[in-house]
Design a protein around this motif. Structure first.
Motif, PDB file in Angstrom:
ATOM      1  N   GLY A  92      81.895 -42.429  12.864  1.00 39.58           N
ATOM      2  CA  GLY A  92      81.131 -41.194  12.953  1.00 39.58           C
ATOM      3  C   GLY A  92      79.675 -41.424  12.620  1.00 39.58           C
ATOM      4  O   GLY A  92      79.325 -42.377  11.923  1.00 39.58           O
ATOM      5  N   PHE A  93      78.838 -40.594  13.159  1.00 35.49           N
ATOM      6  CA  PHE A  93      77.426 -40.573  12.794  1.00 35.49           C
ATOM      7  C   PHE A  93      76.966 -39.127  12.914  1.00 35.49           C
ATOM      8  O   PHE A  93      77.590 -38.319  13.599  1.00 35.49           O
ATOM      9  N   PHE A  94      75.875 -38.825  12.264  1.00 38.97           N
ATOM     10  CA  PHE A  94      75.437 -37.435  12.203  1.00 38.97           C
ATOM     11  C   PHE A  94      73.933 -37.360  12.442  1.00 38.97           C
ATOM     12  O   PHE A  94      73.147 -37.832  11.621  1.00 38.97           O
ATOM     13  N   LYS A  95      73.590 -36.807  13.599  1.00 45.44           N
ATOM     14  CA  LYS A  95      72.188 -36.644  13.972  1.00 45.44           C
ATOM     15  C   LYS A  95      72.086 -35.543  15.027  1.00 45.44           C
ATOM     16  O   LYS A  95      73.088 -35.195  15.660  1.00 45.44           O
ATOM     17  N   PRO A  96      70.908 -34.992  15.234  1.00 40.86           N
ATOM     18  CA  PRO A  96      70.757 -33.939  16.259  1.00 40.86           C
ATOM     19  C   PRO A  96      71.105 -34.438  17.649  1.00 40.86           C
ATOM     20  O   PRO A  96      71.028 -35.640  17.939  1.00 40.86           O
ATOM     21  N   VAL A  97      71.457 -33.512  18.518  1.00 42.99           N
ATOM     22  CA  VAL A  97      71.859 -33.862  19.883  1.00 42.99           C
ATOM     23  C   VAL A  97      70.768 -34.656  20.598  1.00 42.99           C
ATOM     24  O   VAL A  97      71.041 -35.679  21.236  1.00 42.99           O
ATOM     25  N   GLU A  98      69.517 -34.214  20.491  1.00 43.46           N
ATOM     26  CA  GLU A  98      68.454 -34.876  21.262  1.00 43.46           C
ATOM     27  C   GLU A  98      68.151 -36.279  20.754  1.00 43.46           C
ATOM     28  O   GLU A  98      67.504 -37.066  21.450  1.00 43.46           O
ATOM     29  N   GLU A  99      68.644 -36.615  19.554  1.00 44.85           N
ATOM     30  CA  GLU A  99      68.452 -37.965  19.026  1.00 44.85           C
ATOM     31  C   GLU A  99      69.672 -38.849  19.251  1.00 44.85           C
ATOM     32  O   GLU A  99      69.659 -40.041  18.912  1.00 44.85           O
ATOM     33  N   THR A 100      70.726 -38.281  19.808  1.00 44.88           N
ATOM     34  CA  THR A 100      71.957 -39.029  20.072  1.00 44.88           C
ATOM     35  C   THR A 100      71.863 -39.727  21.419  1.00 44.88           C
ATOM     36  O   THR A 100      71.570 -39.093  22.439  1.00 44.88           O
ATOM     37  N   THR A 101      72.106 -41.027  21.440  1.00 47.31           N
ATOM     38  CA  THR A 101      72.059 -41.765  22.703  1.00 47.31           C
ATOM     39  C   THR A 101      73.403 -41.660  23.426  1.00 47.31           C
ATOM     40  O   THR A 101      74.443 -41.390  22.817  1.00 47.31           O
ATOM     41  N   LYS A 106      79.324 -42.388  23.782  1.00 50.14           N
ATOM     42  CA  LYS A 106      80.453 -43.087  24.387  1.00 50.14           C
ATOM     43  C   LYS A 106      81.268 -43.843  23.345  1.00 50.14           C
ATOM     44  O   LYS A 106      82.498 -43.833  23.381  1.00 50.14           O
ATOM     45  N   LYS A 107      80.581 -44.490  22.415  1.00 44.18           N
ATOM     46  CA  LYS A 107      81.273 -45.322  21.433  1.00 44.18           C
ATOM     47  C   LYS A 107      82.173 -44.490  20.530  1.00 44.18           C
ATOM     48  O   LYS A 107      83.327 -44.867  20.263  1.00 44.18           O
ATOM     49  N   VAL A 113      88.834 -41.000  20.247  1.00 43.26           N
ATOM     50  CA  VAL A 113      89.695 -40.292  21.209  1.00 43.26           C
ATOM     51  C   VAL A 113      90.476 -41.271  22.083  1.00 43.26           C
ATOM     52  O   VAL A 113      91.705 -41.231  22.146  1.00 43.26           O
ATOM     53  N   GLN A 114      89.753 -42.159  22.752  1.00 44.33           N
ATOM     54  CA  GLN A 114      90.438 -43.128  23.608  1.00 44.33           C
ATOM     55  C   GLN A 114      91.385 -43.998  22.794  1.00 44.33           C
ATOM     56  O   GLN A 114      92.492 -44.317  23.239  1.00 44.33           O
TER      57      GLN A 114
END
Length: 240
Positions: A92-101, A106-107, A113-114
């Protein structure tokens, strides 16, 4: 009840997964422990040094179907059966949507989930043939509500809840039980945190989640525990 049963535990190198492995070992359960790094073999070594000898360790990427299928085949070759799968591996990681690559997005979906999908798919043929089995996924309380700066992680936990609920209905006719455990704040290494910080002294411990896994796995065969939600007393959280 769990003595001589066989359990696969993913993400067992440290934290909650390692605590789950120890609790199962104390019950007399035979174990196949999965980790993404060589650290998983150290977990196996530590358990054997405690006197638990029915332990196999595998360095496996849970999002890789070929590797997971191979691990299941080797577990069956070693122990002859698989009674329990605990899908614990997660990131997990926690950052705003616009800073998420996109790569970060995908990872986290690949692992959270996968990895759950592939793990369940890998053990189902065997469990169906035996008309018995328990699949437990360590999800999160944020699979029930949302938080800011956690869009990717939260989305994966909503996905896990949906997957597990659907799978439970799909396989119950085969005597297979599917449930989720949804913890709140736990003092672990999650999201690059440090375990044992003073500010975490009132958080739940990894052993608390492991106890819940044992409880769910030990339920009478005629009973399904769909979901367990746990929080430390100090945590203020929304009630669904």
């Amino acid at each position: 009840m769990l003595k001589n049963q066989v359990a696969i535990v993913t993400g067992a190198s440290r934290g909650i997964g390692k605590a789950i492995a120890l609790k199962f070992a104390e019950q007399g359960t035979k174990l196949a422990l999965i980790g993404s790094s060589e650290e998983i073999h150290q977990t196996g070594k530590e358990l054997r040094e405690k006197g638990f000898h029915h332990i196999e360790t595998f360095q496996v990427d849970v999002a890789n179907e070929e590797q997971m299928n191979d691990m299941v085949a080797k577990t069956l070759e070693k122990f002859g059966q698989i009674d329990i799968l605990v899908n614990n591996a997660g990131i997990g990681f926690f950052k705003p949507v616009e800073e998420t690559t996109v790569d970060e997005w995908k990872k986290v979906f690949e692992v959270n989930v996968q990895g759950v999908f592939i793990g369940a798919k890998a053990v189902l043929p065997h469990m169906k043939a035996r008309k018995s089995g328990t699949i437990i996924t360590i999800s999160s309380d944020v699979g029930r509500y949302t938080i800011p700066n956690g869009s990717a992680y939260t989305a994966t936990k909503y996905a896990v809840q949906g997957f597990s609920g659907s799978l439970a209905q799909e396989v119950r006719e085969y005597g297979i039980r599917v449930g989720t455990i949804n913890p709140g704040m736990v003092d672990t290494y999650f999201a690059n945190s440090v375990q044992g910080l003073p500010e975490k002294q009132d958080w739940m411990k990894a052993e608390d989640i492991a106890d819940a896994v044992i409880y769910m796995a030990s339920a009478p065969k005629h009973m399904l525990i769909d979901e367990i939600v746990l929080h430390p007393l100090i945590q203020n959280y929304p009630i669904a």
